[in-house]
Design a protein around this motif. Structure first.
Motif, mmCIF file in Angstrom:
data_model
loop_
_atom_site.group_PDB
_atom_site.id
_atom_site.type_symbol
_atom_site.label_atom_id
_atom_site.label_comp_id
_atom_site.label_asym_id
_atom_site.label_seq_id
_atom_site.Cartn_x
_atom_site.Cartn_y
_atom_site.Cartn_z
ATOM 1 N N GLY A 33 0.226 -1.310 0.153
ATOM 2 C CA GLY A 33 0.324 0.240 -0.235
ATOM 3 C C GLY A 33 0.749 1.677 -0.269
ATOM 4 N N LEU A 34 1.630 0.945 0.792
ATOM 5 C CA LEU A 34 3.365 2.603 0.987
ATOM 6 C C LEU A 34 3.274 2.477 -0.370
ATOM 7 N N LEU A 35 4.076 1.464 -1.007
ATOM 8 C CA LEU A 35 4.770 1.455 -2.544
ATOM 9 C C LEU A 35 4.196 2.096 -3.195
ATOM 10 N N THR A 36 2.726 1.602 -3.499
ATOM 11 C CA THR A 36 1.529 1.740 -4.470
ATOM 12 C C THR A 36 1.681 4.055 -4.466
ATOM 13 N N THR A 37 1.429 3.920 -3.204
ATOM 14 C CA THR A 37 1.462 5.538 -2.634
ATOM 15 C C THR A 37 2.741 6.036 -3.200
ATOM 16 N N THR A 38 3.661 5.995 -2.896
ATOM 17 C CA THR A 38 5.203 6.487 -3.091
ATOM 18 C C THR A 38 5.110 6.193 -4.342
ATOM 19 N N PHE A 39 5.043 5.786 -5.669
ATOM 20 C CA PHE A 39 4.980 5.839 -7.353
ATOM 21 C C PHE A 39 3.853 6.884 -7.436
ATOM 22 N N GLY A 40 3.042 6.440 -6.874
ATOM 23 C CA GLY A 40 1.236 7.969 -7.103
ATOM 24 C C GLY A 40 2.280 8.997 -7.322
#
Length: 222
Positions: free
Chosen positions: A156-163
């Motif tokens: 979840g954090l990594l998805t947000t990071t990429f976003g």
């Protein structure tokens, strides 16, 4: 009839005779290698994206991206396949390939950055590159919802990071890139936590254990 059978058996090459099956040695869990490699490379690049100590050029991460986050994590993914851990195999192999491809962008001999010197489309191109990995990470997040809470938080954090990084490229927003850097640091710390939990669990008598939690009916590993 009996003589014919005995004669046939005596003429059978030795390699076709049945042998007792040997016990295969146990294989060490490669997840800690993959998680620590991913975490270390992500931690460094995220600090650069957050402009820690005024750093705005990320090129020092190239070596880490090629060999630690790239090669070491890719190998961890390969070693997960015979262990029948599809999520670990797919994730480690994918992000190993991601880091190697990211390193290639900044290697002068690749000519990738040089191809954009006469245009203004480099941020758009990098944004599309990061957006693709945001989609892949979100798919891993969906699968992780049925494993452990820690893995769901990680993806979840990594998805947000990429976003956030996509927004930083497409909107030319320094604040969005910095936000991606800060969330990326949290992502790296979460990966360190999971890697340490796996490493402790692999020891015969660990001094303590780290819980990974449950999520939506997933398994529990304390």
């Amino acid at each position: 009839m009996t003589n014919d059978v005995e004669k046939a058996e005596s003429n059978t090459p030795p390699m076709y005779h049945a042998h007792p099956r040997k016990t295969e040695p146990s294989t060490a869990n490669p997840s800690t290698l993959g998680l620590f490699s991913f975490a270390s490379t992500t931690f460094i690049l995220s600090l650069y994206n957050a402009q820690t100590r005024g750093i705005t050029t990320p090129n020092v991460v190239v070596g880490m991206a090629a060999f630690c986050g790239g090669l070491a994590q890719f190998l961890a993914g390969m070693w997960e396949f015979p262990r029948n851990n599809m999520l670990g195999a797919a994730a480690f192999t994918s992000y190993g390939a991601f880091w190697m491809s990211y390193a290639l962008i900044f290697i002068p001999g690749s000519g990738i950055l040089a191809a954009y010197e006469e245009t203004t489309t480099l941020p758009s191109a990098i944004g599309i590159y990061l957006l693709t990995w945001m989609f892949v990470t979100f798919f891993f997040f969906l699968v992780a919802l049925r494993t452990h809470l820690a893995f769901a938080i990680l993806f979840g954090l990594l998805t947000t990071t990429f976003g956030c990084l996509v927004g930083g490229e497409w909107a030319a927003s320094v604040n969005s890139t910095k936000a991606g850097g800060i969330i990326g640091v949290l992502t790296a710390l979460t990966a360190y936590y999971i890697g340490l939990a796996d490493l402790l669990a692999s020891q015969p008598n660990p001094i303590f254990n780290l819980p990974l939690g449950t999520w939506l009916g997933g398994s529990k590993k304390d």
